[in-house]
Write a protein that holds these residues in place. Structure first.
Motif, short mmCIF file in Angstrom:
data_model
loop_
_atom_site.label_atom_id
_atom_site.label_comp_id
_atom_site.label_asym_id
_atom_site.label_seq_id
_atom_site.Cartn_x
_atom_site.Cartn_y
_atom_site.Cartn_z
N ALA A 31 0.84 -1.21 0.00
CA ALA A 31 0.00 0.00 0.00
C ALA A 31 0.86 1.25 0.00
CB ALA A 31 -0.93 -0.01 1.21
N ALA A 32 1.94 1.25 0.80
CA ALA A 32 2.84 2.40 0.82
C ALA A 32 3.53 2.58 -0.53
CB ALA A 32 3.87 2.23 1.94
N LEU A 33 3.95 1.49 -1.13
CA LEU A 33 4.60 1.58 -2.45
C LEU A 33 3.64 2.13 -3.50
CD1 LEU A 33 6.66 -1.74 -2.52
CD2 LEU A 33 7.56 0.59 -2.45
N LEU A 34 2.39 1.69 -3.47
CA LEU A 34 1.42 2.19 -4.43
C LEU A 34 1.16 3.68 -4.21
CD1 LEU A 34 -1.19 -0.71 -4.61
CD2 LEU A 34 0.42 0.00 -6.37
N ALA A 35 1.09 4.11 -2.96
CA ALA A 35 0.89 5.53 -2.68
C ALA A 35 2.07 6.36 -3.19
CB ALA A 35 0.68 5.75 -1.19
#
Length: 243
Positions: A31-35
């Motif tokens: 999720a952090a990488l996608l953000a």
């Protein structure tokens, strides 16, 4: 004196606590990488990629600044889709979450296309810039400059999205999805009724056991209320009985 082995604990009892499944983990890393990937692609779409100077022999030379959204129109939609993938990732698990990961990896590959085109020289920068700037037929391109910072930002966003997609595609079953309070009440009540029925069936099987540690954990209050709403009585010891 006790018989040999009488006080020796059962190996299964020793392995029981260790073998108990741990709490489900949420895919915070992907999720952090996608953000981060969405933020990088959005920032890249707002910065100037190509600066072109044109002249037509009649007026002063003009300077055209083409940002990433103009040079590669899919950058902003891709950033929005990656943000939507975060919600899809938390709302799914199992093979559905792996499908989300594959889709994210494919979107990451698409995001890297403009970087590859500019680096390899296959984009014909001057011709593309003239077409995107909508120059008149008499105008000519005098000079073209590429700003590499936003180009590399787009590549960094594509790489972050690809890593997130790869992690999602390999995500184990122990990862959790969003809390059950967001589930459809109809499906939640049906699942609660099935759990109550399964609890009754397991209770009948455990009635012949002598080890109290084998008893199942009690159902939560919420599950009991959902089962009542679905028409299942958690207190009925013989749910299959009909008058």
């Amino acid at each position: 004196m006790s018989a040999p082995g009488a006080d020796t604990p059962d190996p299964g009892d020793l392995a029981g606590p260790a073998a108990a499944p741990g709490p489900r983990r949420y895919p915070v890393g992907p999720a952090a990488l996608l953000a981060v990937a969405a933020a990088l692609l959005w920032a890249s779409s707002r910065l100037t990629w190509v600066t072109m100077v044109s002249s037509d022999g009649l007026t002063e030379p003009r300077t055209h600044a083409l940002d990433g959204g103009v040079w590669f129109g899919a950058l902003t939609p891709l950033a929005l889709v990656l943000l939507a993938a975060i919600a899809a990732m938390f709302a799914t698990r199992g093979w559905l979450r792996r499908v989300v990961g594959v889709v994210v990896a494919l979107l990451a590959a698409v995001s890297a296309v403009p970087w590859f085109a500019l680096v390899s020289g296959h984009s014909r920068t001057a011709e593309r810039a003239a077409r995107l700037a909508d120059l008149p037929a008499r105008a000519r391109v005098d000079h073209v400059t590429t700003s590499w910072l936003p180009v590399w930002l787009s590549l960094a966003g594509a790489l972050a999205a690809f890593v997130a997609g790869a992690l999602l595609a390999r995500m184990p079953e122990t990862t959790a999805r969003l809390s059950g309070k967001y589930e459809n009440p109809v499906f939640r009540r049906a699942a609660a009724a099935e759990r109550v029925a399964g609890q009754h069936n397991r209770g009948e099987e455990q009635s012949v056991r002598t080890d109290p540690s084998e008893a199942d954990q009690p159902l939560s209050e919420r599950v009991l209320w959902d089962a009542l709403d679905a028409g299942a009585d958690p207190t009925d010891d013989d749910p299959g009985r009909r008058r």
